[in-house]
Write a protein that holds these residues in place. Structure first.
Motif, PDB file in Angstrom:
ATOM      1  N   VAL A  53       0.841  -1.079  -0.110  1.00 44.69           N
ATOM      2  CA  VAL A  53       0.056   0.061   0.201  1.00 44.69           C
ATOM      3  C   VAL A  53       0.758   1.297  -0.068  1.00 44.69           C
ATOM      4  O   VAL A  53       0.644   2.122  -0.824  1.00 44.69           O
ATOM      5  N   THR A  54       1.697   1.328   0.921  1.00 42.86           N
ATOM      6  CA  THR A  54       2.652   2.412   1.001  1.00 42.86           C
ATOM      7  C   THR A  54       3.537   2.865  -0.354  1.00 42.86           C
ATOM      8  O   THR A  54       3.525   4.007  -0.840  1.00 42.86           O
ATOM      9  N   SER A  55       4.169   1.540  -0.865  1.00 42.12           N
ATOM     10  CA  SER A  55       4.754   2.019  -2.305  1.00 42.12           C
ATOM     11  C   SER A  55       3.968   2.196  -3.301  1.00 42.12           C
ATOM     12  O   SER A  55       4.318   2.936  -4.267  1.00 42.12           O
ATOM     13  N   THR A  56       2.550   1.741  -3.303  1.00 44.58           N
ATOM     14  CA  THR A  56       1.701   2.151  -4.228  1.00 44.58           C
ATOM     15  C   THR A  56       1.534   3.620  -4.297  1.00 44.58           C
ATOM     16  O   THR A  56       1.167   4.356  -5.199  1.00 44.58           O
ATOM     17  N   ILE A  57       1.286   3.984  -2.981  1.00 40.28           N
ATOM     18  CA  ILE A  57       0.995   5.568  -3.046  1.00 40.28           C
ATOM     19  C   ILE A  57       2.197   6.150  -3.415  1.00 40.28           C
ATOM     20  O   ILE A  57       2.215   7.274  -3.993  1.00 40.28           O
ATOM     21  N   THR A  58       3.475   5.904  -2.925  1.00 41.60           N
ATOM     22  CA  THR A  58       4.590   6.728  -3.490  1.00 41.60           C
ATOM     23  C   THR A  58       4.694   6.379  -5.037  1.00 41.60           C
ATOM     24  O   THR A  58       5.204   7.604  -5.247  1.00 41.60           O
ATOM     25  N   LEU A  59       4.664   5.417  -5.412  1.00 43.12           N
ATOM     26  CA  LEU A  59       4.748   5.295  -7.235  1.00 43.12           C
ATOM     27  C   LEU A  59       3.653   6.219  -7.564  1.00 43.12           C
ATOM     28  O   LEU A  59       3.980   6.963  -8.579  1.00 43.12           O
ATOM     29  N   SER A  60       2.557   6.453  -7.076  1.00 43.19           N
ATOM     30  CA  SER A  60       1.294   7.294  -7.802  1.00 43.19           C
ATOM     31  C   SER A  60       1.886   8.807  -7.540  1.00 43.19           C
ATOM     32  O   SER A  60       1.624   9.464  -8.382  1.00 43.19           O
ATOM     33  N   LYS A  61       2.192   9.232  -6.522  1.00 40.26           N
ATOM     34  CA  LYS A  61       3.086  10.457  -6.251  1.00 40.26           C
ATOM     35  C   LYS A  61       4.201  10.912  -7.116  1.00 40.26           C
ATOM     36  O   LYS A  61       4.107  11.810  -7.919  1.00 40.26           O
ATOM     37  N   VAL A  62       5.033  10.029  -7.357  1.00 41.91           N
ATOM     38  CA  VAL A  62       6.041  10.197  -8.427  1.00 41.91           C
ATOM     39  C   VAL A  62       5.675  10.306  -9.837  1.00 41.91           C
ATOM     40  O   VAL A  62       6.168  11.245 -10.563  1.00 41.91           O
ATOM     41  N   VAL A  63       4.549   9.374 -10.155  1.00 43.10           N
ATOM     42  CA  VAL A  63       3.911   9.589 -11.351  1.00 43.10           C
ATOM     43  C   VAL A  63       3.550  10.873 -11.557  1.00 43.10           C
ATOM     44  O   VAL A  63       3.555  11.399 -12.756  1.00 43.10           O
ATOM     45  N   ARG A  64       2.646  11.454 -10.718  1.00 40.38           N
ATOM     46  CA  ARG A  64       1.993  12.672 -10.768  1.00 40.38           C
ATOM     47  C   ARG A  64       3.083  13.405 -10.848  1.00 40.38           C
ATOM     48  O   ARG A  64       3.005  14.527 -11.654  1.00 40.38           O
ATOM     49  N   ASP A  65       4.013  13.749 -10.088  1.00 40.72           N
ATOM     50  CA  ASP A  65       5.042  14.755 -10.100  1.00 40.72           C
ATOM     51  C   ASP A  65       5.791  14.764 -11.418  1.00 40.72           C
ATOM     52  O   ASP A  65       6.017  15.853 -11.845  1.00 40.72           O
ATOM     53  N   GLN A  67       4.497  13.767 -14.409  1.00 44.15           N
ATOM     54  CA  GLN A  67       3.445  14.426 -15.373  1.00 44.15           C
ATOM     55  C   GLN A  67       3.325  15.880 -15.246  1.00 44.15           C
ATOM     56  O   GLN A  67       3.544  16.662 -16.006  1.00 44.15           O
ATOM     57  N   GLU A  68       3.359  16.490 -13.929  1.00 41.82           N
ATOM     58  CA  GLU A  68       3.216  17.861 -13.641  1.00 41.82           C
ATOM     59  C   GLU A  68       4.453  18.597 -13.950  1.00 41.82           C
ATOM     60  O   GLU A  68       4.484  19.830 -14.648  1.00 41.82           O
ATOM     61  N   LEU A  69       5.660  18.006 -13.969  1.00 39.04           N
ATOM     62  CA  LEU A  69       7.094  18.588 -14.272  1.00 39.04           C
ATOM     63  C   LEU A  69       7.085  18.692 -15.886  1.00 39.04           C
ATOM     64  O   LEU A  69       7.315  19.872 -16.318  1.00 39.04           O
ATOM     65  N   SER A  70       6.576  17.600 -16.486  1.00 40.21           N
ATOM     66  CA  SER A  70       6.461  17.851 -17.928  1.00 40.21           C
ATOM     67  C   SER A  70       5.488  18.644 -18.627  1.00 40.21           C
ATOM     68  O   SER A  70       5.812  19.549 -19.390  1.00 40.21           O
ATOM     69  N   GLU A  71       4.253  19.071 -17.896  1.00 40.71           N
ATOM     70  CA  GLU A  71       3.489  20.009 -18.148  1.00 40.71           C
ATOM     71  C   GLU A  71       4.018  21.542 -18.209  1.00 40.71           C
ATOM     72  O   GLU A  71       3.769  22.273 -18.850  1.00 40.71           O
ATOM     73  N   VAL A  72       4.840  21.460 -16.891  1.00 37.67           N
ATOM     74  CA  VAL A  72       5.320  22.951 -16.550  1.00 37.67           C
ATOM     75  C   VAL A  72       6.550  23.325 -17.653  1.00 37.67           C
ATOM     76  O   VAL A  72       6.541  24.229 -18.096  1.00 37.67           O
ATOM     77  N   SER A  73       7.205  22.539 -17.963  1.00 35.63           N
ATOM     78  CA  SER A  73       8.455  22.597 -18.991  1.00 35.63           C
ATOM     79  C   SER A  73       7.944  22.937 -20.441  1.00 35.63           C
ATOM     80  O   SER A  73       8.312  23.519 -21.113  1.00 35.63           O
TER      81      SER A  73
END
Length: 95
Positions: A53-65, A67-73
């Motif tokens: 559960v904790t690794s899944t939450i961490t993975l989802s946050k990494v993927v979201r971050d 994606q947000e970084l690519s949108e900003v750039s």
């Protein structure tokens, strides 16, 4: 300048995702409780469940971050291109 269309999620989508997570987590927890095994086996499996559960939450946050970084750039690059295009005059004669 055309703004890219941002995907939107409905409230029903969020509710479905939360309920799906809650049902899956509680069903595995109930299965662990009623599992005919000794306490240390149940504890080991519960610890494994917690780790998943904790690794899944961490993975989802990494993927979201990411994606947000690519949108900003992408937005920064688009702004630079728009600025260059507005400053460029194809009919200007250099002397």
């Amino acid at each position: 300048m055309t703004k890219p269309i941002q995907p939107t999620h409905t409230t029903a989508y969020y509710v479905q995702a939360i309920l799906s997570f809650a049902v899956s987590l509680s069903s595995v927890a109930i299965a662990l409780i009623y599992l005919p095994a000794s306490g240390w086996v149940k504890g080991f499996l519960a610890l494994g469940l917690l780790y998943v559960v904790t690794s899944t939450i961490t993975l989802s946050k990494v993927v979201r971050d990411r994606q947000e970084l690519s949108e900003v750039s992408s937005r920064v690059d688009q702004a630079r291109l728009d600025k260059l295009l507005t400053q460029h005059d194809p009919f200007k004669v250099d002397a």
